[in-house]
Design a protein around this motif. Structure first.
Motif, PDB file in Angstrom:
ATOM      1  N   ARG A 114       4.503  -1.453  -2.877  1.00 19.82           N
ATOM      2  CA  ARG A 114       3.536  -1.620  -1.794  1.00 19.82           C
ATOM      3  C   ARG A 114       3.962  -2.756  -0.861  1.00 19.82           C
ATOM      4  N   TYR A 115       4.445  -3.846  -1.448  1.00 22.95           N
ATOM      5  CA  TYR A 115       4.892  -4.966  -0.624  1.00 22.95           C
ATOM      6  C   TYR A 115       6.066  -4.545   0.258  1.00 22.95           C
ATOM      7  N   MET A 118       5.102  -2.793   3.256  1.00 20.01           N
ATOM      8  CA  MET A 118       4.263  -3.608   4.138  1.00 20.01           C
ATOM      9  C   MET A 118       2.766  -3.345   3.928  1.00 20.01           C
ATOM     10  N   VAL A 119       2.419  -2.983   2.692  1.00 18.01           N
ATOM     11  CA  VAL A 119       1.018  -2.865   2.296  1.00 18.01           C
ATOM     12  C   VAL A 119       0.671  -4.164   1.571  1.00 18.01           C
ATOM     13  N   PRO A 120      -0.292  -4.934   2.038  1.00 17.25           N
ATOM     14  CA  PRO A 120      -0.453  -6.310   1.568  1.00 17.25           C
ATOM     15  C   PRO A 120      -1.197  -6.512   0.258  1.00 17.25           C
ATOM     16  N   ASP A 121      -1.803  -5.429  -0.261  1.00 15.79           N
ATOM     17  CA  ASP A 121      -2.641  -5.639  -1.435  1.00 15.79           C
ATOM     18  C   ASP A 121      -2.423  -4.559  -2.482  1.00 15.79           C
ATOM     19  N   ILE A 166      -0.477 -11.630  -7.634  1.00 16.64           N
ATOM     20  CA  ILE A 166      -1.582 -11.271  -6.757  1.00 16.64           C
ATOM     21  C   ILE A 166      -2.596 -12.409  -6.790  1.00 16.64           C
ATOM     22  N   ASP A 167      -3.479 -12.439  -5.792  1.00 15.18           N
ATOM     23  CA  ASP A 167      -4.520 -13.461  -5.801  1.00 15.18           C
ATOM     24  C   ASP A 167      -5.858 -12.848  -6.191  1.00 15.18           C
ATOM     25  N   ASN A 171      -4.616  -9.465  -3.054  1.00 12.42           N
ATOM     26  CA  ASN A 171      -3.499  -9.531  -2.122  1.00 12.42           C
ATOM     27  C   ASN A 171      -2.218  -9.870  -2.884  1.00 12.42           C
ATOM     28  N   ILE A 172      -1.121  -9.264  -2.490  1.00 12.39           N
ATOM     29  CA  ILE A 172       0.165  -9.528  -3.132  1.00 12.39           C
ATOM     30  C   ILE A 172       0.667 -10.888  -2.664  1.00 12.39           C
ATOM     31  N   THR A 173       1.040 -11.722  -3.626  1.00 10.25           N
ATOM     32  CA  THR A 173       1.511 -13.078  -3.331  1.00 10.25           C
ATOM     33  C   THR A 173       2.884 -13.253  -3.983  1.00 10.25           C
ATOM     34  N   PRO A 197       7.983  -8.434  -5.901  1.00  5.18           N
ATOM     35  CA  PRO A 197       8.043  -8.240  -4.452  1.00  5.18           C
ATOM     36  C   PRO A 197       9.216  -9.044  -3.889  1.00  5.18           C
TER      37      PRO A 197
END
Length: 203
Positions: A114-115, A118-121, A166-167, A171-173, A197
């Protein structure tokens, strides 16, 4: 969809203790000191190096941590023993993913993918969709009760948060481990870098 190399039965016992990154690093330090897993187990239970009150809890948590760490080679364990920050988190996650290929698949095929797209979560709905897809090759997933599926989902997301992938809002961190971490894992099992990611030295 899993290929034939990945279709080995998934172990689903990762719900028992969470990521336990600080305790994992402490056990790694014990092994780096003595290089004897039997002695490490003794220190966990008798010396309480992971600071847990009950002996039964020390045995259970210690056994799980040792299981994960034994998927690493000696150089990787030594790296984790001295690691801080994202290096510690990243090597802990590598050990978890090696011990539990279902988490490796989710981290690679869902989180990292997903990252990259460009999908942020990673919403909670991503887990049941992943399980449904994987169940074609892993009937052990198909046989899970709804309660067990939810437990696995809760723990999977909890461990991703503990390892800061993730947070709290899903959201992907991405982690930013060192080039030394990347070189070490690339030498041992380069495919393991796909669980992250791609950012920083992981690119």
């Amino acid at each position: 969809m899993a290929d034939s190399a990945q279709a080995q039965k998934y172990s689903l016992s990762f719900t028992s203790i969470g990521a336990r990154r600080l305790e994992t690093a402490e056990v790694a330090r014990a092994f780096a000191d003595c290089r004897d897993w039997a002695e490490v187990r003794r220190r966990i239970v008798e010396d309480d190096i992971i600071s847990l009150n009950k002996e039964s809890t020390r045995k259970r948590v210690g056994s799980e941590i040792v299981k994960r760490l034994r998927t690493l080679d000696d150089k990787e364990v030594a790296f984790l023993a001295d690691a801080v920050g994202d290096d510690q988190l990243a090597m802990t996650w590598v050990a978890i993913c090696r011990a539990y290929p279902v988490l490796r698949a989710f981290s690679t095929d869902v989180v990292a993918a997903r990252y990259a797209g460009m999908v942020p979560d990673v919403p909670r709905t991503a887990w049941p969709a992943f399980v449904e897809d994987e169940a074609a090759d892993h009937p052990e997933l198909e046989r899970l009760t709804e309660k067990s599926r939810k437990q696995l989902e809760t723990r999977a997301f909890g461990m991703l948060r503990e390892c800061r992938l993730i947070d709290g809002d899903y959201n992907i961190t991405p982690l930013y481990p060192s080039a030394r971490f990347v070189a070490l894992v690339r030498e041992t099992a380069p495919q393991d870098l796909a669980v992250f990611p791609k950012a920083g030295a992981l690119l």
